[in-house]
Design a protein around this motif. Structure first.
Motif, PDB file in Angstrom:
ATOM      1  N   LEU A   1       0.830  -1.206   0.000  1.00 46.56           N
ATOM      2  CA  LEU A   1       0.000   0.000   0.000  1.00 46.56           C
ATOM      3  C   LEU A   1       0.869   1.263   0.000  1.00 46.56           C
ATOM      4  N   ALA A   2       1.874   1.282   0.849  1.00 48.84           N
ATOM      5  CA  ALA A   2       2.764   2.446   0.914  1.00 48.84           C
ATOM      6  C   ALA A   2       3.541   2.617  -0.380  1.00 48.84           C
ATOM      7  N   GLY A   3       4.025   1.516  -0.942  1.00 43.96           N
ATOM      8  CA  GLY A   3       4.747   1.594  -2.209  1.00 43.96           C
ATOM      9  C   GLY A   3       3.876   2.122  -3.330  1.00 43.96           C
ATOM     10  N   GLY A   4       2.640   1.661  -3.387  1.00 44.80           N
ATOM     11  CA  GLY A   4       1.719   2.127  -4.412  1.00 44.80           C
ATOM     12  C   GLY A   4       1.396   3.601  -4.262  1.00 44.80           C
ATOM     13  N   LEU A   5       1.146   4.032  -3.033  1.00 40.00           N
ATOM     14  CA  LEU A   5       0.819   5.440  -2.810  1.00 40.00           C
ATOM     15  C   LEU A   5       2.013   6.352  -3.099  1.00 40.00           C
ATOM     16  N   LEU A   6       3.216   5.920  -2.723  1.00 41.47           N
ATOM     17  CA  LEU A   6       4.399   6.731  -2.989  1.00 41.47           C
ATOM     18  C   LEU A   6       4.673   6.832  -4.487  1.00 41.47           C
ATOM     19  N   LEU A   7       4.584   5.708  -5.187  1.00 43.37           N
ATOM     20  CA  LEU A   7       4.815   5.733  -6.630  1.00 43.37           C
ATOM     21  C   LEU A   7       3.754   6.584  -7.324  1.00 43.37           C
ATOM     22  N   GLU A   8       2.537   6.486  -6.859  1.00 42.71           N
ATOM     23  CA  GLU A   8       1.462   7.306  -7.430  1.00 42.71           C
ATOM     24  C   GLU A   8       1.739   8.796  -7.218  1.00 42.71           C
ATOM     25  N   ARG A   9       2.247   9.131  -6.065  1.00 41.45           N
ATOM     26  CA  ARG A   9       2.572  10.535  -5.765  1.00 41.45           C
ATOM     27  C   ARG A   9       3.719  11.028  -6.642  1.00 41.45           C
ATOM     28  N   VAL A  10       4.712  10.192  -6.866  1.00 37.88           N
ATOM     29  CA  VAL A  10       5.861  10.572  -7.692  1.00 37.88           C
ATOM     30  C   VAL A  10       5.418  10.811  -9.140  1.00 37.88           C
ATOM     31  N   CYS A  11       4.441  10.052  -9.600  1.00 26.39           N
ATOM     32  CA  CYS A  11       4.000  10.132 -11.006  1.00 26.39           C
ATOM     33  C   CYS A  11       3.012  11.259 -11.276  1.00 26.39           C
ATOM     34  N   ARG A  12       2.640  12.028 -10.287  1.00 23.11           N
ATOM     35  CA  ARG A  12       1.700  13.134 -10.491  1.00 23.11           C
ATOM     36  C   ARG A  12       2.330  14.210 -11.363  1.00 23.11           C
ATOM     37  N   VAL A  13       1.475  14.826 -12.164  1.00 27.70           N
ATOM     38  CA  VAL A  13       1.919  15.940 -12.983  1.00 27.70           C
ATOM     39  C   VAL A  13       2.024  17.162 -12.083  1.00 27.70           C
ATOM     40  N   PRO A  14       3.178  17.839 -12.082  1.00 34.04           N
ATOM     41  CA  PRO A  14       3.304  19.014 -11.213  1.00 34.04           C
ATOM     42  C   PRO A  14       2.383  20.141 -11.650  1.00 34.04           C
ATOM     43  N   LYS A  15       1.899  20.884 -10.674  1.00 37.12           N
ATOM     44  CA  LYS A  15       1.030  22.015 -10.983  1.00 37.12           C
ATOM     45  C   LYS A  15       1.861  23.145 -11.549  1.00 37.12           C
ATOM     46  N   SER A  16       1.325  23.813 -12.551  1.00 35.07           N
ATOM     47  CA  SER A  16       2.063  24.903 -13.204  1.00 35.07           C
ATOM     48  C   SER A  16       2.110  26.130 -12.345  1.00 35.07           C
TER      49      SER A  16
END
Length: 145
Positions: free
Chosen positions: A130-145
């Motif tokens: 669960l932690a690995g999935g949430l962290l990877l998901e957070r890393v893959c987010r598109v940064p806000k402009s």
């Protein structure tokens, strides 16, 4: 694709936990002992997702010694991360149901003590997934402009 929400993960854990508990009420006596290595696959997948999150973060930041990462690859990793976090939550609920069922019945069934240890390890391994999935998901987010 939207980020995983805590209520969706919690709902998956509760639903699968309840289904597992009901299943165990009717079938635990007929099941063989849970293998002690059962949670190992969850742990390995969770650790791989944590490592992938670290590598992906470095590649997205353009750190020296890393190659740029394709946007399609990041999208695929985000989909894998979402699936991993949902699976981790659901399996944590299932292992919690096993633990909740066998812990009070350790005197009734001879395999309940060993199954309780396996269930505890399963909860820990599912938490890593669960932690690995949430962290990877957070890393893959598109940064806000």
């Amino acid at each position: 694709m939207k980020p995983s929400r805590a209520r969706d993960l919690f709902a998956a854990a509760v639903v699968l936990g309840a289904l597992t508990y009901v299943f165990l009420i009717f079938n635990y006596q007929d099941l063989p002992r849970f293998p002690p290595t059962a949670p190992l696959s969850l742990l390995i997948i969770g650790l791989v997702e944590l490592q992938t999150a670290s590598i992906t973060r470095r590649r997205l930041q353009g750190r020296p010694g890393t190659r740029p990462i394709l946007p399609l690859t990041v999208a695929r990793l985000a989909a894998m991360a979402k699936a991993g976090s949902l699976a981790g939550a659901a399996l944590a609920g299932a292992w919690a149901a096993v633990l909740g069922y066998v812990l009070p019945r350790s005197d009734e069934f001879r395999t309940a003590g060993a199954d309780a240890i396996t269930a505890g390890l399963g909860i820990g391994a599912a938490a890593v997934l669960l932690a690995g999935g949430l962290l990877l998901e957070r890393v893959c987010r598109v940064p806000k402009s």
